[in-house]
Design an enzyme around this catalytic site. Structure first.
Site, PDB file in Angstrom:
ATOM      1  N   ASN A   1     -29.542  70.578 127.241  1.00  0.00           N
ATOM      2  CA  ASN A   1     -28.190  71.321 127.795  1.00  0.00           C
ATOM      3  C   ASN A   1     -27.229  70.816 127.003  1.00  0.00           C
ATOM      4  O   ASN A   1     -26.546  72.003 126.703  1.00  0.00           O
ATOM      5  CB  ASN A   1     -28.307  71.256 129.125  1.00  0.00           C
TER       6      ASN A   1
ATOM      7  N   GLN B   1     -33.315  75.036 130.580  1.00  0.00           N
ATOM      8  CA  GLN B   1     -32.686  75.718 129.065  1.00  0.00           C
ATOM      9  C   GLN B   1     -33.783  76.406 128.266  1.00  0.00           C
ATOM     10  O   GLN B   1     -33.550  77.614 128.045  1.00  0.00           O
ATOM     11  CB  GLN B   1     -31.823  74.785 128.422  1.00  0.00           C
TER      12      GLN B   1
ATOM     13  N   HIS C   1     -30.204  81.007 137.223  1.00  0.00           N
ATOM     14  CA  HIS C   1     -28.986  81.189 136.899  1.00  0.00           C
ATOM     15  C   HIS C   1     -28.513  81.108 135.508  1.00  0.00           C
ATOM     16  O   HIS C   1     -27.529  81.439 134.728  1.00  0.00           O
ATOM     17  CB  HIS C   1     -27.763  80.774 137.817  1.00  0.00           C
TER      18      HIS C   1
ATOM     19  N   CYS D   1     -17.613  65.234 132.164  1.00  0.00           N
ATOM     20  CA  CYS D   1     -16.742  64.029 131.906  1.00  0.00           C
ATOM     21  C   CYS D   1     -15.604  64.528 132.601  1.00  0.00           C
ATOM     22  O   CYS D   1     -15.090  65.592 132.495  1.00  0.00           O
ATOM     23  CB  CYS D   1     -16.482  63.642 130.658  1.00  0.00           C
TER      24      CYS D   1
HETATM   25  C1  LIG Z   1     -28.671  73.656 134.420  1.00  0.00           C
HETATM   26  C2  LIG Z   1     -29.626  72.723 134.178  1.00  0.00           C
HETATM   27  C3  LIG Z   1     -30.267  71.936 135.274  1.00  0.00           C
HETATM   28  C4  LIG Z   1     -29.879  72.151 137.090  1.00  0.00           C
HETATM   29  O1  LIG Z   1     -30.206  73.343 137.374  1.00  0.00           O
HETATM   30  P1  LIG Z   1     -29.501  73.999 138.714  1.00  0.00           P
HETATM   31  O2  LIG Z   1     -30.321  75.463 138.944  1.00  0.00           O
HETATM   32  O3  LIG Z   1     -28.119  74.378 138.232  1.00  0.00           O
HETATM   33  O4  LIG Z   1     -29.644  73.131 139.809  1.00  0.00           O
HETATM   34  C5  LIG Z   1     -31.366  71.250 134.960  1.00  0.00           C
HETATM   35  N1  LIG Z   1     -31.628  70.796 134.003  1.00  0.00           N
HETATM   36  C6  LIG Z   1     -31.250  71.398 132.799  1.00  0.00           C
HETATM   37  C7  LIG Z   1     -31.489  71.253 131.509  1.00  0.00           C
HETATM   38  C8  LIG Z   1     -30.026  72.527 132.943  1.00  0.00           C
HETATM   39  O5  LIG Z   1     -29.472  73.002 131.983  1.00  0.00           O
END
Ligand SMILES: *Cc1c(COP(=O)(O)O)cnc(C)c1O
Length: 387
Positions: free
Chosen positions: A155, A183, A205, A329
């Protein structure tokens, strides 16, 4: 203030109108509990199982391998904790092997298993692009490895890992491989057979679906202990009445994300590459983070030497650009990202990180406007940081 422009699609995405429509009947009309015996329950259960079949088909999996959760974080938790505890119970395996570029939902879970449950936690190294190699995994696999976890696409820096190669070496050793594809699933065609993964996490999401719903794919035969106990929903692995509106939304959003992934990538890549080219050319002491080619099509990430990343984000926001540093951060307490440090960057560089992620509403004009404004904003952030 200028018109606001959103460049933070890796943090979250707006709900697709088609997804919104697909969810609507399940709030008011089709409200039954899928576990109920009567016709209201059966109607809800039918919709639930249709969503499960759709997700399974798109992953090249079977419906009984799909568990609906509350999101990517919960899927990561169930995969790591559930598999680690079940494997230790069955075989005594107590070694965890993860990459140093995992999302906190994986790394903090692994850390807790090490600190509180006596697992031995080992990190497989990454190269300067934050990429894991199958050979490095193979060298560290043990018969007592309970589970391996490697992020599909990072991410923060957008790097895509060679999951199919890593899957092959884990398969040979008989060790389950989990991949956090939160992702990856938003942008890349998913196939659990091609990639030889045993557990795969997604969250809706990140692909224009609703917040608060996710999937954990669990290959048949992979040992997993439930993390949330109670009723027998989700094949006894995740107790609690299913959130049918969100699950129906996830299924529709995932269908659209997978069907339109190539078309979207073709649209994003030239914009991403133009942005990367302009930033590296026009801003002194700037570097791309992550891999130049093996990266998410909508993802550009940089570090600027001697810049406070938070100051830069605030200056960007003042101009109407919503970007991210890529890590969580906090203002006033700048800490360099562990992921950037793992790629070998010094603190001086790692503190000046910027992540720009493109999405369905991004236009080439938006990208050029941002690239036009960025050199002055970086210079301004630099002058703050040196005071
Ligand atoms: C956003 C994200 C998560 C967490 O997912 P949620 O649905 O917000 O709990 C986990 N891993 C990665 C790589 C993400 O980008």
């Amino acid at each position: 203030m200028n018109e606001r422009k959103y460049f933070d699609y890796a943090a979250t995405t707006p709900l697709d109108e088609r997804v919104f429509k697909a969810m609507q009947p399940y709030w008011t009309e089709i409200f039954g509990n899928p576990s109920s015996v009567h016709s209201f329950g059966q109607q809800a259960d039918h919709a639930l199982e249709e969503a499960r079949r759709s997700v399974a088909r798109l992953l090249n999996a079977r419906p009984d391998e799909i568990v609906f959760t509350s999101g990517g974080s919960e899927s990561d938790n169930l995969a790591l904790r559930g598999t680690a505890l079940a494997r230790r119970e069955q075989t005594g395996a107590n070694h965890l092997l993860i990459s140093p570029v995992e999302h906190h939902a994986v790394s903090h879970t692994a850390r807790q298993l090490a600190d509180q449950s006596g697992f031995e936690l080992e990190f497989v190294p990454v190269d300067e692009f934050g990429r894991v190699s199958a050979r490095d995994v193979a060298e560290r696999l043990r018969p007592t490895t309970a589970v391996v976890s490697v992020v599909y696409a990072n991410n923060e820096i957008g790097t895509i890992n060679p999951i199919a190669e890593i899957g092959a070496v884990c398969r040979e050793m008989g060790v389950p491989l989990h991949t956090d594809a939160v992702q990856g699933a938003a942008h890349l065609p998913m196939d659990v057979e091609r990639d030889k993964v045993d557990l795969l996490s997604m969250g809706a999401h990140k692909f224009y679906g609703p917040k608060g719903v996710g999937v954990l794919y669990i290959r048949r035969g992979t040992p997993v202990l439930p993390v949330q106990t109670g009723g027998s929903q989700e094949h006894n692995l995740r107790a609690g009445t299913q959130n049918l509106p969100l699950i129906a939304g996830l299924a529709e959003a995932f269908r659209i994300a997978q069907e339109e992934s190539e078309e979207n990538a073709r649209k994003y890549r030239p914009m991403r590459d133009r942005l990367i080219g302009r930033v590296l050319e026009e801003i002194p002491d700037a570097r791309l983070t992550g891999h130049a080619v093996e990266r998410l099509p909508n993802h550009a990430s940089f570090v600027f030497k001697g810049v406070d990343g938070n100051a830069l984000l605030m200056l960007l926001d003042g101009k109407g650009y919503a970007c991210s540093s890529g890590s969580a951060c906090r203002v006033g307490n700048p800490k360099p990202s562990e992921i950037l440090l793992a790629t070998g960057l010094s603190e001086e560089w790692a503190l000046g990180s910027l992540r720009i992620t493109l999405g369905r509403d991004t236009t080439p004009e938006d990208v050029d406007a941002l690239a036009d404004d960025l050199p002055d904003l970086v210079a301004a952030a630099r002058s703050f940081s040196s005071q």
